[in-house]
Design an enzyme around this catalytic site. Structure first.
Site, mmCIF file in Angstrom:
data_model
loop_
_atom_site.group_PDB
_atom_site.id
_atom_site.type_symbol
_atom_site.label_atom_id
_atom_site.label_comp_id
_atom_site.label_asym_id
_atom_site.label_seq_id
_atom_site.Cartn_x
_atom_site.Cartn_y
_atom_site.Cartn_z
ATOM 1 N N GLU A 95 -9.052 -0.460 6.574
ATOM 2 C CA GLU A 95 -7.823 -0.594 7.362
ATOM 3 C C GLU A 95 -8.082 -0.294 8.837
ATOM 4 O O GLU A 95 -7.600 -0.995 9.720
ATOM 5 C CB GLU A 95 -6.758 0.358 6.809
ATOM 6 N N GLN A 97 0.860 -1.189 0.000
ATOM 7 C CA GLN A 97 0.000 0.000 0.000
ATOM 8 C C GLN A 97 0.891 1.232 0.000
ATOM 9 O O GLN A 97 1.511 1.539 1.019
ATOM 10 C CB GLN A 97 -0.881 -0.064 1.243
ATOM 11 N N GLY A 98 0.985 1.955 -1.124
ATOM 12 C CA GLY A 98 1.877 3.098 -1.245
ATOM 13 C C GLY A 98 1.224 4.392 -0.805
ATOM 14 O O GLY A 98 0.703 5.148 -1.634
ATOM 15 N N TYR A 99 1.261 4.668 0.495
ATOM 16 C CA TYR A 99 0.607 5.852 1.041
ATOM 17 C C TYR A 99 1.622 6.876 1.575
ATOM 18 O O TYR A 99 1.767 7.944 1.044
ATOM 19 C CB TYR A 99 -0.357 5.447 2.174
ATOM 20 N N SER A 100 2.310 6.563 2.673
ATOM 21 C CA SER A 100 3.163 7.545 3.358
ATOM 22 C C SER A 100 4.335 7.988 2.480
ATOM 23 O O SER A 100 4.877 7.208 1.698
ATOM 24 C CB SER A 100 3.698 6.960 4.666
ATOM 25 N N SER A 143 4.855 -1.396 4.361
ATOM 26 C CA SER A 143 4.925 -2.792 4.800
ATOM 27 C C SER A 143 4.769 -3.721 3.601
ATOM 28 O O SER A 143 3.997 -3.453 2.679
ATOM 29 C CB SER A 143 3.812 -3.079 5.810
#
Length: 402
Positions: free
Chosen positions: A248, A130-133, A165
């Site tokens: 989430e 999951q490419g968020y931060s 992660s």
């Protein structure tokens, strides 16, 4: 809500227990829970466990049967979390795909995306991250700068993500990008499904204080994704981000925290200080009682959220309460455990449980930022649960405009 389980739900529990007894790795139920240290061997171990869950029809417990899931009720999902915590089951390497990405695609994905991705998420053949931060944005996703620019029938992507992660295992990334910066910061965002196996995508594991490498930095250097991989509408990805975040935040660690408490309680019963069992020390007893009461209160709060979700059909913002409480509880619990160990807490391989106590203690600090920092979660609770006024930043968000 009725706190008693029905006969059918208890039967579900027994079926799960029997399956775990038969399918967990050899020696696991007896306490031999070694996971390979070698990165490649560890990945294969976790992929094998994911495949075994799928074969047993336990991988997509909460997925609708039309997508190959078990169609389990929320109560059955609660039973599943209780039992897998008791058995200390291995982590699911495709947890992000199964728990967050898959349900999001079911809600807002195209028919082609559902056809292409859902079955491979469920069977674990394609692992997701999951490419968020981002380094300059942290949990403030709307401040992201990773850009995706339209180039014919595809998007060309450049930028960096961090604290990702499973990126070192992932085959695909659910990526949040900036496609327009002319409006408010929650506007001009697009979510894209990106193939990790291509030139222009690289990962760099972050070595943690716990001596593990579960997080990663990700770099996108002219990586590409076809237009059909956009989830939702171009420039209108904020609602997609919120949809995934609701799934989430709807998960909970409270049952694994409760199991961890029981493990520490058992240690206190079986170990002595000044000639008497630790559990008879008044200070230790008081700490144990305080932690237990907080854990039981957190469970009731979580079950109340489950009850509400049974009425609405979707996880609500109350999940942020579970996250904040779980983070604080886990940190306090592991602090207590380290204090109980005393000087032995400084030992790693030679310490109790091969140093796992210390690793668990250090990992609780990483949990503070997972799925958004405590401050972000408190903002959600204040604004969306308690109905308090928005802070200055959210005054200019597109949610304010809508």
């Amino acid at each position: 809500m009725d706190f008693e389980y029905t006969a059918e739900q208890e039967q579900f529990r027994e079926e799960l227990q029997e399956w775990l007894e038969e399918n967990l790795p050899d020696g696991w139920t007896e306490g031999d829970r070694d996971v390979p240290d070698d990165q490649d061997e560890r990945e294969q171990f976790l992929r094998d466990w994911q495949a075994r869950l799928y074969e047993g029809n336990w991988a997509g417990l909460h997925w609708p049967s039309e997508y190959g899931g078990r169609d389990a009720s929320l109560i059955e999902q609660t039973v599943y979390r209780e039992e897998t915590a008791k058995y200390h089951t291995p982590q699911q390497i495709n947890a992000i795909g199964i728990n967050f990405v898959g349900p999001t695609l079911m809600e807002v994905g195209t028919d082609e995306q559902k056809e292409r991705y859902l079955s491979n998420i469920l069977n674990g053949e394609e692992v997701w991250c999951q490419g968020y931060s981002e380094p300059g944005a942290g949990s403030d996703i709307a401040s992201l700068t990773t850009r995706a620019e339209r180039d014919g029938d595809e998007f060309r992507i450049n930028g960096q993500k961090i604290w990702t992660s499973y990126a070192h295992y992932a085959d695909w990334c659910f990526l949040v990008t900036r496609t327009d910066d002319s409006g408010l910061k929650h506007e001009g965002i697009t979510t894209i499904l990106v193939d990790m196996d291509q030139e222009g995508v690289s990962t760099s594991p972050i070595h943690q204080a716990s001596d593990e490498e579960g997080f990663n930095q990700m770099y996108f250097d002219d990586a590409v994704a076809p237009v059909e991989n956009v989830v939702g509408e171009v420039d209108e990805g904020w609602d997609v981000v919120m949809t995934l975040s609701s799934f989430e935040h709807g998960t909970t660690r409270i049952f694994s925290i409760e199991q961890r408490y029981k493990d520490i309680l058992e240690y206190c019963k079986n170990n002595t200080r000044n000639g008497q069992p630790l559990v008879q020390d008044p200070v230790v007893r008081q700490e144990l009682a305080d932690l237990d009461s907080r854990i039981q209160a957190a469970k009731v709060s979580h079950l109340r959220n489950v009850s509400k979700q049974m009425e609405t059909g979707m996880p609500g913002p109350e999940g942020s309460m579970d996250l904040v409480v779980a983070d604080e509880l886990a940190n306090d619990l592991e602090n207590f455990a380290v204090n109980i160990l005393g000087p032995e807490a400084a030992l790693w391989e030679d310490g109790p449980e091969d140093g796992q106590w210390v690793r668990d203690y250090l990992q609780t600090y990483g949990s503070w930022i997972a799925a958004g920092t405590g401050d972000i979660q408190r903002n959600i609770i204040g604004e969306r649960v308690l109905g308090m006024p928005k802070d200055d930043k959210s005054q200019t968000s597109h949610r304010e405009e809508s």
